[in-house]
Structure formats: structure tokens, C-alpha cells
Enzyme design. Structure first.
Site, PDB file in Angstrom:
ATOM      1  N   ASP A  20       5.735  36.584  25.691  1.00  0.00           N
ATOM      2  CA  ASP A  20       4.884  37.419  24.833  1.00  0.00           C
ATOM      3  C   ASP A  20       4.852  38.869  25.302  1.00  0.00           C
ATOM      4  OD1 ASP A  20       3.428  37.237  27.135  1.00  0.00           O
ATOM      5  OD2 ASP A  20       1.580  36.504  26.198  1.00  0.00           O
ATOM      6  N   LYS A  21       5.751  39.225  26.254  1.00  0.00           N
ATOM      7  CA  LYS A  21       5.943  40.582  26.775  1.00  0.00           C
ATOM      8  C   LYS A  21       4.871  40.997  27.800  1.00  0.00           C
ATOM      9  CE  LYS A  21       9.496  40.916  24.148  1.00  0.00           C
ATOM     10  NZ  LYS A  21      10.838  40.698  24.744  1.00  0.00           N
ATOM     11  N   GLU A  22       4.008  40.074  28.208  1.00  0.00           N
ATOM     12  CA  GLU A  22       3.095  40.392  29.301  1.00  0.00           C
ATOM     13  C   GLU A  22       3.895  40.654  30.573  1.00  0.00           C
ATOM     14  OE1 GLU A  22       0.170  37.403  29.965  1.00  0.00           O
ATOM     15  OE2 GLU A  22      -0.789  37.657  28.011  1.00  0.00           O
ATOM     16  N   THR A  34      11.133  72.789  19.922  1.00  0.00           N
ATOM     17  CA  THR A  34      10.717  74.082  20.456  1.00  0.00           C
ATOM     18  C   THR A  34      11.904  74.834  21.042  1.00  0.00           C
ATOM     19  OG1 THR A  34       8.449  73.348  20.905  1.00  0.00           O
ATOM     20  CG2 THR A  34       9.263  75.212  22.192  1.00  0.00           C
ATOM     21  N   GLN A  63      -2.140  65.069  25.756  1.00  0.00           N
ATOM     22  CA  GLN A  63      -3.451  64.789  25.155  1.00  0.00           C
ATOM     23  C   GLN A  63      -4.525  65.094  26.209  1.00  0.00           C
ATOM     24  OE1 GLN A  63      -3.752  61.143  22.763  1.00  0.00           O
ATOM     25  NE2 GLN A  63      -1.545  60.860  23.015  1.00  0.00           N
ATOM     26  N   LYS A 113       5.554  81.023  18.390  1.00  0.00           N
ATOM     27  CA  LYS A 113       6.014  79.952  17.501  1.00  0.00           C
ATOM     28  C   LYS A 113       4.865  79.430  16.649  1.00  0.00           C
ATOM     29  CE  LYS A 113       5.110  75.918  20.442  1.00  0.00           C
ATOM     30  NZ  LYS A 113       5.658  74.767  21.147  1.00  0.00           N
TER      31      LYS A 113
END
EC number: 2.7.6.1
Length: 315
Positions: A39-41, A228, A99, A194
Site C-alpha cells: 500500500d506504499k507505506e 523564470t 510556502q 518579472k
């Protein structure tokens, strides 16, 4: 604490870099079983005794960021439960760093969340390089050693000093970095203004600085879609730049980034192996940060200062 008490654990995000660091330090990596359940754990088992040791876990949180971050957290937890004396998270590339602020309503500050997760998992110290925003160090309530790729770039870049060089930031926010590189290389600097259209599209609007007939070095902390860099290189060549190179600390190139690189807007992209980079026959030069990380780890292990690692040779 003696060097013999150091244990280096490798995550799966950048095994070649981790092995190069171990070679520089002069030790074998600690054997770790890493696997995924159906299950990708993530499953982690440290196969050697690390009780009372100074543990360094090398794992950049590059794409796939969530998988690599979770793997790092689980490795830290495993080391804590195995009674390691001190757990040092070596994160050459710190994912989610963009972020770093609440710049619109109802959005998270995920860079802070990741810092909280690392501390909660059990990290005692973080070693990283060229954070997108240096103030992210303040998100941690544990020591952070923040290294700079400029010390690695300098020996390579100094050979271009005779090419009538100018350093350019691809946006206003990178002026401080451009000024530092210009001072290091003894050249002028400027920047490109920019306007971001969306997550992958950027429009360059103007250039501050005389680039006509000059060899331009764009400096930035990371590139992903290369939007960029492409916009900056295009307007710089329109303004008469003879050559355009870019020195970028972290080349986290995605499919769009490689597609843009194939258009040949850059004469050369210079980056580090903080994340795995597939050059694909493109004009990409990769410089190793293994000696920089290895030296920092040795000094941390011996409770020595890492300040001198910020200095450029000959300065």
C-alpha cells in the site's frame, strides 16, 4: 565526542550524494533496510547498533517530496527509538520552502509545518543548504546549520571573470544573492523585473543593469520548470547579452524544465548534486557538495564551528 561515534544513514532520495559524503568522511554508511509495503507505506529498520551515537540522516526532500519527507521522518523516529545520542537531519534541499508565508487568505505556512514535523519526529539539529528564504531557520526550535552553494560555485565561476561578466538576479527578490555573487567575483550586478502569469509561466518586463555585449551570470536558489530562467535569458539576449549562464543551487527540473532547456535559451546551467539531476545531454554542469556537507558533518560531530565553511577561498 569522537569521529568514531558518527553513524551516517542514507535515505533513498539521493543515494549517490550520500555515498560521496561517506567517502569524504571516511566511513561506511550504516546499513538500513528501506522498503515499501504494497500500500506504499514506508518501512525502516536500522540494521546496526546506534545507541549513544551521533547519527546523521542524509535525505533531501526533493520530488517526490511527500514520499521523501515521510521517509525522513520515519528514519528520524527509528533513530530516536534506537536511543541515538543526537539525530542530525541532513537535508541538502528543503522541500516546501517556497510556502514560507501567508500571502493570501486561508493558506498554510507549510515550511513551518515541515519544521515542526522534523522536530516532533526527534531531530536534534538540521543541516541544510541555500534555503529559499533564510528566515526559515527561525521556524525551528533546534539549531540549524545553513550552508551556501556559493562556496562550491566560486572555483568554477572564477574562470569566467575575464569575460566582461555581470551577475543578474532573475527577480527583485534575489538582489541580495546577486550582490553577494557580484562581490565575490568582483563584477557589477543587476536584476530582471518579472511578472508571474501562473505556476509555470513567467513574463520578464525589464532589465536593470547594462548587459550589452557582456557575459551574464544569472544566480538563483532553485529552478523547477525553468520558466523564470527562460524569461530572464530571453530578455537579456534581446538587450544584447553575449552569453547567458545560470548558477542555481538546486536543479529540481521537471518535464517542463527539461523541455525548456532543450530550447537552448541558456548557454550553460550550473548546479549542484543536492538533488539527483539527469543532464540528458543538455548543457548542464553539476558540482558536488559532498565535501562541503562532509566537512560540516565532521565539525558538528566534533562540536566545532562551521563558520569558516561560509568563507570563499582567497577571500
Amino acid at each position: 565526542m569522537q569521529i568514531g561515534e558518527m553513524k551516517i544513514l542514507m535515505g533513498s532520495a539521493n543515494v549517490p550524494l550520500a555515498k560521496a559524503v561517506c567517502e569524504f568522511v571516511g566511513t561506511e554508511p550504516t546499513h538500513v533496510t528501506l522498503k515499501r509495503f504494497p500500500d506504499k507505506e514506508v518501512f525502516v529498520k536500522i540494521d546496526e547498533n546506534i545507541r549513544g551515537k551521533d547519527v546523521f540522516i542524509i535525505q533531501p526532500t526533493c520530488p517526490p517530496a511527500n514520499d521523501n519527507l515521510m521517509e525522513l521522518l520515519i528514519m528520524i523516529d527509528a533513530a530516536r527509538r534506537a536511543s541515538a545520542n543526537r539525530i542530525n537531519a541532513v537535508v541538502p534541499f528543503y522541500g516546501y520552502a517556497r510556502q514560507d508565508r501567508k500571502d493570501q487568505p486561508r493558506v498554510p505556512i507549510t515550511a513551518k509545518l515541515v519544521a515542526n514535523l522534523l522536530v516532533t519526529a526527534g531531530a536534534n539539529r538540521v543541516l541544510t543548504m541555500d534555503l529559499h528564504a533564510p528566515q526559515i531557520q527561525g521556524f525551528f526550535d533546534i539549531p540549524v546549520d545553513h550552508l551556501y552553494a556559493s562556496t562550491v560555485f566560486f572555483d568554477y565561476l572564477k574562470k569566467f571573470k575575464d569575460e566582461n561578466l555581470i551577475v543578474i538576479s532573475p527577480d527583485v527578490g534575489g538582489i541580495k544573492m546577486a550582490a553577494a555573487y557580484a562581490s565575490m567575483l568582483g563584477t557589477d550586478f543587476g536584476f530582471v523585473a518579472k511578472k508571474r502569469m501562473d505556476a509555470t509561466q513567467v513574463e520578464a518586463t525589464s532589465v536593470v543593469g547594462d548587459v550589452e555585449g557582456k557575459s551574464v551570470l544569472i544566480v538563483d536558489d532553485l529552478t523547477e520548470s525553468a520558466g523564470t530562467l527562460q524569461a530572464a535569458a530571453k530578455i537579456l539576449k534581446e538587450r544584447g547579452a553575449a552569453k547567458v549562464r545560470a548558477a542555481v543551487s538546486h536543479a529540481v527540473l521537471n518535464s517542463k524544465g527539461y523541455e525548456r532547456m532543450q530550447e537552448g535559451f541558456l548557454d550553460e546551467l550550473i548546479s549542484t548534486n543536492s538533488t539527483p539531476v539527469d543532464c540528458r545531454g543538455l548543457p548542464i554542469t553539476i558540482l558536488s557538495i559532498a565535501p562541503l556537507l562532509g566537512e560540516a558533518m565532521l565539525r558538528i560531530n566534533n562540536h566545532q564551528s562551521v563558520t569558516s565553511l561560509f568563507r570563499i577561498k582567497g577571500f
